[in-house]
Motif scaffolding. Structure first.
Motif, PDB file in Angstrom:
ATOM      1  N   SER A  22       0.855  -1.412   0.025  1.00  0.00           N
ATOM      2  CA  SER A  22      -0.184   0.245  -0.063  1.00  0.00           C
ATOM      3  C   SER A  22       0.767   1.552  -0.050  1.00  0.00           C
ATOM      4  N   CYS A  23       0.335   2.316  -0.380  1.00  0.00           N
ATOM      5  CA  CYS A  23       1.144   3.661  -0.529  1.00  0.00           C
ATOM      6  C   CYS A  23       1.140   3.865   0.901  1.00  0.00           C
TER       7      CYS A  23
ATOM      8  N   GLN B 144      -4.229  -3.203   3.367  1.00  0.00           N
ATOM      9  CA  GLN B 144      -4.657  -2.708   2.003  1.00  0.00           C
ATOM     10  C   GLN B 144      -6.498  -2.235   2.093  1.00  0.00           C
TER      11      GLN B 144
ATOM     12  N   ASP C 137      -7.208   5.309   1.766  1.00  0.00           N
ATOM     13  CA  ASP C 137      -6.248   6.129   1.280  1.00  0.00           C
ATOM     14  C   ASP C 137      -6.233   7.315   2.098  1.00  0.00           C
ATOM     15  N   TRP C 138      -7.257   7.999   2.030  1.00  0.00           N
ATOM     16  CA  TRP C 138      -7.669   9.231   2.859  1.00  0.00           C
ATOM     17  C   TRP C 138      -7.224   9.379   4.385  1.00  0.00           C
TER      18      TRP C 138
ATOM     19  N   PHE D   3      -2.977   8.805   4.045  1.00  0.00           N
ATOM     20  CA  PHE D   3      -2.487  10.094   3.426  1.00  0.00           C
ATOM     21  C   PHE D   3      -2.645  11.256   4.264  1.00  0.00           C
TER      22      PHE D   3
END
Length: 327
Positions: A192-193, A281, A285-286, A289
């Motif tokens: 994952s990022c 996963q 993302d929010w 990030f």
């Protein structure tokens, strides 16, 4: 039977098949020795020698011992000769197998001709590309990385170039013999990022994709190529976290990960790390990030470091070595 009844039956069948497949895939993780049994002479049938990079400690050392215990002689490569000599002696004393030492600093550009000469005409059945670096003890934003230009060069040399060049050196012999295995150590953060680990995580995504594509190219040649993506293992790179359910010792992780060698082109290497990867996963993302998440991650690592390292005479936290050679 009317249309609605037929539709419901069809949907029920599709859902049942979907979850049945999911259950089978989950059973692969729970019972690797049942689904992917390795013959007793599996490793020695591929060649006399195994090559392990970053083998002076941690995961690399554990792979070297595990392969020697399975009957292979090992070539151990890292940058500190004294540590390598100690590991080689331990391998010889405990397993009775040969251990050849090759000293090389993979953060440099000019080490591969020497390595190729050292490995010339050896019957190499297994390659473990384990060596790697992480450039900051405390995760940080890209532009805040210490000695950024130097860090970029050293990380790419060690985490990316070393992997590719070692495959270039050893893969041709495997292709000629029609057998061999290449294990490339990635990282769970590649799943994952993960902000603040930008350089490191991106380099491990390369490991994953390179391994996946290389396996597709050479599977028909009889070569096994797999990316292994651990999360927390108690090593110098993770500041020797206390082992537990989610944090494995190097020996525990290596022995479980080898059970998944025939499971496909990528694996987390253990049940607990597979669970962590599945959960990571599914985090939106929010959240990953967000500024709050990034700040909390930095604070957590700083606190963990302060707890694991005694303060110096000026009451400052002693930071780890700038470039931690991965195990």
């Amino acid at each position: 039977m009317d249309f609605c009844e037929l539709l419901c039956i069809s949907l029920g069948a599709v859902v049942s098949i979907y979850f049945g497949v999911k259950l089978v895939l989950f059973s692969w993780i729970l019972f690797p020795t049942v689904w992917f049994p390795l013959p007793k002479l599996f490793f020695t049938s591929m060649g006399e020698w195994a090559v392990v990079t970053g083998a002076s400690e941690g995961i690399g050392k554990a792979y070297a011992f595990a392969l020697a215990e399975r009957g292979m002689n090992v070539v151990i490569i890292s940058r500190t000769k004294a540590n390598l000599d100690k590991v080689a002696k331990e391998i010889g004393d405990t397993t009775g197998r040969k251990a050849k030492v090759v000293v090389a600093d993979f953060t440099k550009d000019d080490v591969f001709d020497q390595i190729e000469d050292e490995l010339k005409e050896m019957n190499i059945g297994v390659l473990v590309n384990n060596v790697g670096v992480i450039v900051n003890a405390v995760p940080c934003r890209f532009l805040e990385t210490s000695n950024l230009d130097q860090s970029i060069n050293q990380l790419i040399n060690c985490n990316v170039k070393a992997l590719v060049k070692m495959c270039k050196i050893i893969l041709p012999g495997m292709v000629n013999r029609g057998t061999g295995a290449i294990i490339n150590i990635s990282s769970g953060v590649a799943s994952s990022c993960v902000p603040l680990y930008t350089l490191y995580a991106a380099s491990k995504v390369f490991v994953h994709r390179f391994s996946q594509a290389l396996q597709a190219e050479y599977k028909e040649k009889g070569i096994i190529i797999q990316a292994v993506a651990p999360f927390s293992v108690s090593t110098r790179m993770t500041f020797y976290q206390a082992p537990g359910t989610l944090v494995l010792t190097p020996d525990e992780f290596v022995n479980t990960s080898l059970q998944y060698l025939l499971s496909g082109d990528n694996t987390y290497g253990s049940i607990s790390h597979s669970l962590v990867g599945w959960l990571l996963q599914r985090i939106p993302d929010w959240i990953l990030f967000s500024e709050c998440m990034q700040n909390n991650l930095q604070n957590y690592i700083k606190e963990a470091l302060s707890e694991r390292q005694p303060p110096n005479k000026n009451n400052a936290i002693r930071r780890p070595v700038y470039h931690c050679m991965k195990d």
